[in-house]
Design a protein around this motif. Sequence first.
Motif, short mmCIF file in Angstrom:
data_model
loop_
_atom_site.label_atom_id
_atom_site.label_comp_id
_atom_site.label_asym_id
_atom_site.label_seq_id
_atom_site.Cartn_x
_atom_site.Cartn_y
_atom_site.Cartn_z
N ASP A 31 3.18 25.00 -11.51
CA ASP A 31 4.13 26.12 -11.54
C ASP A 31 5.38 25.75 -12.34
O ASP A 31 5.97 26.62 -13.00
N THR A 32 5.77 24.49 -12.27
CA THR A 32 6.96 24.06 -13.01
C THR A 32 6.77 24.25 -14.51
O THR A 32 7.67 24.73 -15.21
N PHE A 33 5.58 23.89 -15.01
CA PHE A 33 5.31 24.02 -16.45
C PHE A 33 4.82 25.41 -16.82
O PHE A 33 5.22 25.95 -17.85
N SER A 34 3.91 25.97 -16.01
CA SER A 34 3.35 27.27 -16.37
C SER A 34 4.36 28.39 -16.25
O SER A 34 4.21 29.44 -16.89
N GLY A 35 5.40 28.20 -15.44
CA GLY A 35 6.39 29.25 -15.29
C GLY A 35 7.30 29.40 -16.49
O GLY A 35 7.95 30.43 -16.66
N SER A 36 7.37 28.41 -17.34
CA SER A 36 8.22 28.46 -18.53
C SER A 36 7.34 28.57 -19.78
O SER A 36 6.47 27.72 -20.00
N PHE B 231 3.27 21.35 -22.73
CA PHE B 231 2.46 20.61 -21.77
C PHE B 231 0.99 20.62 -22.18
O PHE B 231 0.32 19.58 -22.20
N LEU B 232 0.45 21.79 -22.53
CA LEU B 232 -0.95 21.86 -22.93
C LEU B 232 -1.18 21.25 -24.31
O LEU B 232 -2.28 20.78 -24.61
N GLY C 19 -3.84 28.88 -14.84
CA GLY C 19 -2.44 29.02 -14.46
C GLY C 19 -1.48 29.10 -15.62
O GLY C 19 -0.28 29.36 -15.40
N PHE C 20 -1.97 28.90 -16.85
CA PHE C 20 -1.08 28.87 -18.01
C PHE C 20 -1.23 30.15 -18.82
O PHE C 20 -2.25 30.86 -18.76
N SER C 21 -0.24 30.43 -19.64
CA SER C 21 -0.21 31.65 -20.44
C SER C 21 -1.26 31.59 -21.54
O SER C 21 -1.70 30.51 -21.94
N PRO C 22 -1.69 32.74 -22.05
CA PRO C 22 -2.63 32.75 -23.17
C PRO C 22 -2.12 32.00 -24.39
O PRO C 22 -2.91 31.33 -25.08
N THR C 23 -0.82 32.09 -24.67
CA THR C 23 -0.28 31.38 -25.83
C THR C 23 -0.38 29.87 -25.64
O THR C 23 -0.69 29.13 -26.59
N ALA C 24 -0.13 29.38 -24.43
CA ALA C 24 -0.25 27.95 -24.16
C ALA C 24 -1.68 27.49 -24.31
O ALA C 24 -1.95 26.42 -24.88
#
Length: 344
Positions: free
Chosen positions: A252-257, A264-265, A288-293
């Motif tokens: 959540d710390t990384f995926s939230g930003s 991170f990815l 848990g990560f955004s499509p762009t990540a």
Amino acid sequence: MPKADEMIDAVGGVAAVAVRRPQRRRISWPMVAGSLAVVSVAVLGPAAWGAQWLSHPAVQAWRTVCLAITVQALPFLLLGTVLSGAINAFVPAELFTRVLPKRPTLAVPVAGVAGAVLPGCECASVPVANSLIRRGVTPAAAFAFLLSAPAINPVVLTATAVAFPDSPAMVAARLLASLATAAVMGWLWLWLGREKWLRPTVRHTGHRHGHSRWTEFRLGFQHDLLHAGGFLVLGAMAAATFNVTVPRSVLDTFSGSPGWSVLFLTGLAVVLAVCSEADAFVAASLTGFSPTARLAFMVVGPMVDLKLIALQAGTFGREFAWRFSTATTVVAVAASALIGGALL
């Protein structure tokens, strides 16, 4: 005391025996690790490891994720290695020099688009790019081909469509971001590259006279499958471990930003070193990560990872490898952020 002629004959006989003795084929650590991983995950059952230990929910989840990624990606890995071996054995190496434009600025994007004709993992693109340079292709075009070939070939794009069935825009975004990265890196080499950074070595790609083409195809397919398959299984195991063991709070710390999730990815792609024909399934599991990540994970992985850096350093030299890999990472992240932000 033996005469000089007798000594020469004896030495010559030993040398002849040494020449006739077949060389023992080296087995790389990914082959061994991949084989052990396959046996451990897919073959060994509760009797080997203990039924009570394997019945733990976390272990069952790990096995499920690992096997799912491996089974989904394996057909595409097989297809890619078959086509790559066929191209290496049957397609003349001079074909690329004939189809590329003479002007380097035009040869770069054409070489990037030509990467679609080499369906294989990124490991095969390094010796092919070296072979192109030694046959007179401008290094900028060869490097554009090196970056695009494992990222935009039909096998990889088809695997991406299967891994993201509800997101056709992900396939288009991966294609455009990878092509943009390859072209920009080629043009950057034309602008800032130095020949002294390169250390080309003699590496064979393509058919050798006096050798059976089918034998070369079989040996090339066998090597690529074992080599890339080992990294595939290791990547699946690492992705499964990542999904099961990393606390949700860390994700959540990384995926939230948006910014931190991309970085991170990106780092994860470099470390995992998953084959390009399988990385889409690993990216799809990182829900848990955004499509762009996840797009950045798929764009950076085939162009910059630990095994590629090692291959580039061994082929072109360490001075080239660290400069090229660093610049490629920056350009790939920027292209993923821009194109992913527009399409995803």
